[in-house]
Enzyme design. Structure first.
Site, PDB file in Angstrom:
ATOM      1  N   GLN A  28      -2.156  44.114  -8.054  1.00 53.54           N
ATOM      2  CA  GLN A  28      -3.367  44.395  -8.834  1.00 53.54           C
ATOM      3  C   GLN A  28      -3.055  45.294 -10.026  1.00 53.54           C
ATOM      4  O   GLN A  28      -3.536  45.050 -11.139  1.00 53.54           O
ATOM      5  CB  GLN A  28      -4.429  45.033  -7.943  1.00 53.54           C
ATOM      6  CG  GLN A  28      -4.987  44.091  -6.888  1.00 53.54           C
ATOM      7  CD  GLN A  28      -6.032  44.761  -6.013  1.00 53.54           C
ATOM      8  OE1 GLN A  28      -6.389  45.918  -6.213  1.00 53.54           O
ATOM      9  NE2 GLN A  28      -6.523  44.029  -5.023  1.00 53.54           N
ATOM     10  N   ARG A  34     -11.040  41.835   7.096  1.00 52.24           N
ATOM     11  CA  ARG A  34      -9.775  41.500   7.752  1.00 52.24           C
ATOM     12  C   ARG A  34      -9.701  42.081   9.167  1.00 52.24           C
ATOM     13  O   ARG A  34      -9.084  41.489  10.049  1.00 52.24           O
ATOM     14  CB  ARG A  34      -8.593  41.947   6.895  1.00 52.24           C
ATOM     15  CG  ARG A  34      -8.581  41.245   5.547  1.00 52.24           C
ATOM     16  CD  ARG A  34      -7.232  40.975   4.984  1.00 52.24           C
ATOM     17  NE  ARG A  34      -7.336  40.331   3.680  1.00 52.24           N
ATOM     18  CZ  ARG A  34      -7.442  39.023   3.495  1.00 52.24           C
ATOM     19  NH1 ARG A  34      -7.435  38.219   4.540  1.00 52.24           N
ATOM     20  NH2 ARG A  34      -7.542  38.513   2.281  1.00 52.24           N
ATOM     21  N   LYS A  40      -7.529  50.641   1.951  1.00 51.20           N
ATOM     22  CA  LYS A  40      -8.099  49.308   1.746  1.00 51.20           C
ATOM     23  C   LYS A  40      -9.612  49.397   1.973  1.00 51.20           C
ATOM     24  O   LYS A  40     -10.209  50.473   1.878  1.00 51.20           O
ATOM     25  CB  LYS A  40      -7.427  48.308   2.695  1.00 51.20           C
ATOM     26  CG  LYS A  40      -5.976  48.033   2.360  1.00 51.20           C
ATOM     27  CD  LYS A  40      -5.863  47.261   1.056  1.00 51.20           C
ATOM     28  CE  LYS A  40      -4.448  46.830   0.754  1.00 51.20           C
ATOM     29  NZ  LYS A  40      -4.367  46.055  -0.502  1.00 51.20           N
ATOM     30  N   ASP A 100      -1.895  42.111   3.652  1.00 53.34           N
ATOM     31  CA  ASP A 100      -3.154  41.605   4.193  1.00 53.34           C
ATOM     32  C   ASP A 100      -3.043  41.212   5.656  1.00 53.34           C
ATOM     33  O   ASP A 100      -4.040  41.239   6.388  1.00 53.34           O
ATOM     34  CB  ASP A 100      -3.630  40.385   3.389  1.00 53.34           C
ATOM     35  CG  ASP A 100      -4.237  40.767   2.053  1.00 53.34           C
ATOM     36  OD1 ASP A 100      -4.599  41.950   1.875  1.00 53.34           O
ATOM     37  OD2 ASP A 100      -4.349  39.881   1.188  1.00 53.34           O
ATOM     38  N   LYS A 117      -8.234  33.245  -2.666  1.00 52.96           N
ATOM     39  CA  LYS A 117      -9.022  34.295  -3.305  1.00 52.96           C
ATOM     40  C   LYS A 117      -8.259  34.934  -4.462  1.00 52.96           C
ATOM     41  O   LYS A 117      -8.807  35.117  -5.559  1.00 52.96           O
ATOM     42  CB  LYS A 117      -9.397  35.348  -2.255  1.00 52.96           C
ATOM     43  CG  LYS A 117     -10.399  36.404  -2.724  1.00 52.96           C
ATOM     44  CD  LYS A 117     -11.088  37.069  -1.545  1.00 52.96           C
ATOM     45  CE  LYS A 117     -10.186  38.011  -0.785  1.00 52.96           C
ATOM     46  NZ  LYS A 117     -10.145  39.371  -1.380  1.00 52.96           N
ATOM     47  N   ARG A 141      -7.897  35.337 -10.615  1.00 57.27           N
ATOM     48  CA  ARG A 141      -7.064  35.283 -11.817  1.00 57.27           C
ATOM     49  C   ARG A 141      -7.399  34.071 -12.673  1.00 57.27           C
ATOM     50  O   ARG A 141      -7.408  34.160 -13.911  1.00 57.27           O
ATOM     51  CB  ARG A 141      -5.589  35.297 -11.405  1.00 57.27           C
ATOM     52  CG  ARG A 141      -5.149  36.655 -10.850  1.00 57.27           C
ATOM     53  CD  ARG A 141      -3.941  36.549  -9.931  1.00 57.27           C
ATOM     54  NE  ARG A 141      -3.400  37.861  -9.587  1.00 57.27           N
ATOM     55  CZ  ARG A 141      -3.900  38.636  -8.606  1.00 57.27           C
ATOM     56  NH1 ARG A 141      -4.958  38.234  -7.906  1.00 57.27           N
ATOM     57  NH2 ARG A 141      -3.345  39.804  -8.341  1.00 57.27           N
TER      58      ARG A 141
END
Length: 424
Positions: free
Chosen positions: A151, A384, A338, A311, A5, A10
Site C-alpha cells: 500500500q 478475516r 490491521k 492476510d 480485491k 488498483r
C-alpha cells in the site's frame, strides 16, 4: 471466487487516472472496493456499474474535482493509502476519513513520503482523518520503504505519476506487485530491477506521462479462496476445484505452505490475462489419513515470508493447530494494526476452541495437532478473523458461533452463502 480485491482497487484508480474509457470485468463485490468507487465518484470520475462489470471514464491526471465533503473510505486502508497518492498531485484540498477501525490505523508511513514529494499533509497524530493540500507538479523522490507494504509502495508510485521526473521506491522484502503490473498494462513507462543491496528490489515511474484507458479482466481473489482451500484440505475426504483464481507470484506462498504441510493442493492451467497470472486450484484428500502427510517439528514462519502471507496468517495459525508440531509465526507485528489486532484475536479464538497458544508481541505459537471444540468467537469486526474461525468451526467438535459475522462483507459478502453451497 469474486474478483480480487487488491487488483480491483488498483484497476479503478488507475483507470480514473487514464485518458478515456476503461471496462473492468469481475470487479470485487467487497465493501472496501465499493468505498473506492464512491470516493472516485466524489472526485468527479464518471462510473457506471452493471453487476460485476464496472465502466470508468478516466479524468486523466489533471481533471479530478475538489470533493464537496470528506472522502469516506469506510474500513478500507487500501482506498485511503492509495487515494492519498493520487490526491497529493491535485491542486486542491481534500480530506480522507473512515470508520473507527480505519481511523486507528497508522498513516505516518504515507504522510512522510508524500510530504517529501511536496504535498502538505495534516493528520490526527499520524492517523486519519488525513487532510491533503496537493501540489502540481510534485517533486520526484527516491524512497526506501521502512515497512514492507504494498500500500505504501503503491501510494508513492501513484503520486509519482504527477511528479516532474523519476520517482523510485526500493524495498528489501518483496510485497505485492499488482500496482506495477496494472501500470504496465495501461502502458505507463515503469522500471523494475535489483537494488544496490542484497535482496533489494526497486520500481520506478516517470511522471507527467499520459496514458489511455484499457479493459481489464480481474482474476478470482486468492486471499478469499484460501479459506475454501484450507477447509477442503482439513476436512476428511473432501475435494474442491476453484477456477480462474489469481496466481500472482507475490500471493502464492500460502499454497506452498499448504503443500509443505503435506496437504494435497495442486495448481494447473496457469495463464496470463491483463498482465496478471491466473490458475485452477484443486484440493484432494491427503495421501494418508492424517492432516499432514509429512509430519515434522514446529514450523516457523518469519522475516521475508511474512509480507507475502500477511492476510492468511490467522488462517495458517488454525491450519497449524492441525499439523504435527504446530506452527510459530514471528516478525508479524503488522498484524496488530490491521482491521483489528489480529494476533490477539487469533490467540483468543484458538484458546476458546481448546488450542494451546502462546502469544508474542510479534506473533504466536500454537501447538498441534489439537482437536478443536466449538466455541463462541469474537470477530472484533474483522472480516478475516470471522472467515478464519468459520473454517475452524467446520473442523471443530460442536457448534461455533461467530459474533458480528456480517463483517465479512468488507471483503467477501458471499462468503457464508458460498461456503454453505460446498459443504455437505
Amino acid at each position: 471466487m469474486p474478483g480480487d480485491k487488491s487488483i480491483s482497487h488498483r484497476a479503478a484508480m488507475i483507470a480514473a487516472l487514464a485518458e478515456g474509457a476503461s471496462r473492468i470485468r469481475d470487479f470485487s463485490t467487497s465493501e472496501d472496493c465499493g468505498a473506492t468507487l464512491r470516493c472516485l465518484d466524489q472526485l468527479g470520475v464518471r462510473i457506471s456499474r452493471d453487476g460485476s462489470d464496472v465502466s470508468i471514464e478516466g479524468c486523466g491526471r489533471d481533471r479530478f474535482r475538489a470533493p464537496a465533503s470528506p472522502l469516506d473510505c469506510g474500513n478500507s486502508g487500501t482506498t485511503m493509502r492509495l487515494l492519498a497518492g493520487i490526491l497529493a498531485g491535485q491542486e486542491f484540498e481534500s480530506t480522507l476519513t473512515g470508520d473507527d477501525s480505519l481511523r486507528s490505523r497508522p498513516m505516518q508511513r504515507i504522510i512522510e513520503p508524500l510530504q517529501m514529494l511536496g504535498a502538505a499533509m495534516s493528520s490526527a497524530g499520524g492517523h486519519a482523518p488525513l487532510t491533503i493540500r496537493g501540489r502540481k507538479p510534485l517533486v520526484p523522490i527516491d524512497y526506501e520503504l521502512l515497512t514492507p507494504s504494498a500500500q505504501v509502495k503503491s501510494c508513492i508510485l501513484l503520486a509519482g505519476l504527477n511528479a516532474n521526473g523519476r520517482t523510485k521506491v526500493t524495498e528489501d522484502q518483496p510485497t505485492r506487485d499488482h500496482t506495477e503490473r496494472m501500470l504496465h498494462w495501461f502502458g505507463v513507462p515503469i522500471e523494475t530491477g535489483d537494488g544496490e543491496k542484497e535482496n533489494e528490489r526497486f520500481v520506478a515511474v516517470t511522471g507527467r506521462t499520459a496514458f489511455a484507458g484499457h479493459d481489464i479482466d480481474v482474476p478470482g481473489d486468492i486471499s478469499s479462496a484460501a479459506y475454501f482451500i484450507a477447509a477442503a484440505a482439513l476436512l476428511d475426504n473432501s475435494s474442491l476445484e476453484i477456477e480462474s483464481v489469481g496466481f500472482n507470484p507475490t500471493r502464492t506462498l500460502f499454497l506452498k505452505q499448504m503443500q509443505s504441510f503435506g496437504l494435497n493442493v495442486t495448481v494447473g492451467n496457469v495463464r496470463d490475462e491483463a498482465n496478471e497470472p491466473r490458475s485452477t486450484i484443486k484440493v484432494e484428500p491427503a495421501h494418508d489419513s492424517t492432516p499432514a502427510a509429512n509430519p515434522k517439528s514446529l514450523l516457523t514462519l518469519r522475516s521475508a515470508l511474512i509480507p507475502q502471507l500477511i492476510d492468511e496468517l490467522p488462517l495458517l495459525a488454525v491450519v497449524g493447530s492441525q499439523i504435527d508440531g504446530g506452527i510459530e509465526i514471528r516478525d508479524a507485528s503488522e498484524l496488530r494494526v490491521k482491521e483489528s489486532d489480529r494476533i490477539a484475536a487469533t490467540v483468543a479464538g484458538l484458546r476458546a476452541m481448546g488450542a494451546k497458544v502462546e502469544e508474542f508481541e510479534d506473533g504466536l505459537r500454537v501447538n498441534g495437532p489439537t482437536r478443536l471444540r466449538g466455541a463462541q468467537i469474537e470477530s472484533r469486526g474483522d472480516h478475516r478473523i470471522a472467515m478464519t474461525f468459520a473454517v475452524a468451526g467446520l473442523i471443530a467438535e460442536g457448534e461455533t458461533e461467530i459474533k458480528d459475522a456480517d463483517c465479512v462483507g468488507v471483503s467477501f459478502p458471499e462468503f457464508f452463502e458460498l461456503l454453505s453451497s460446498v459443504v455437505e
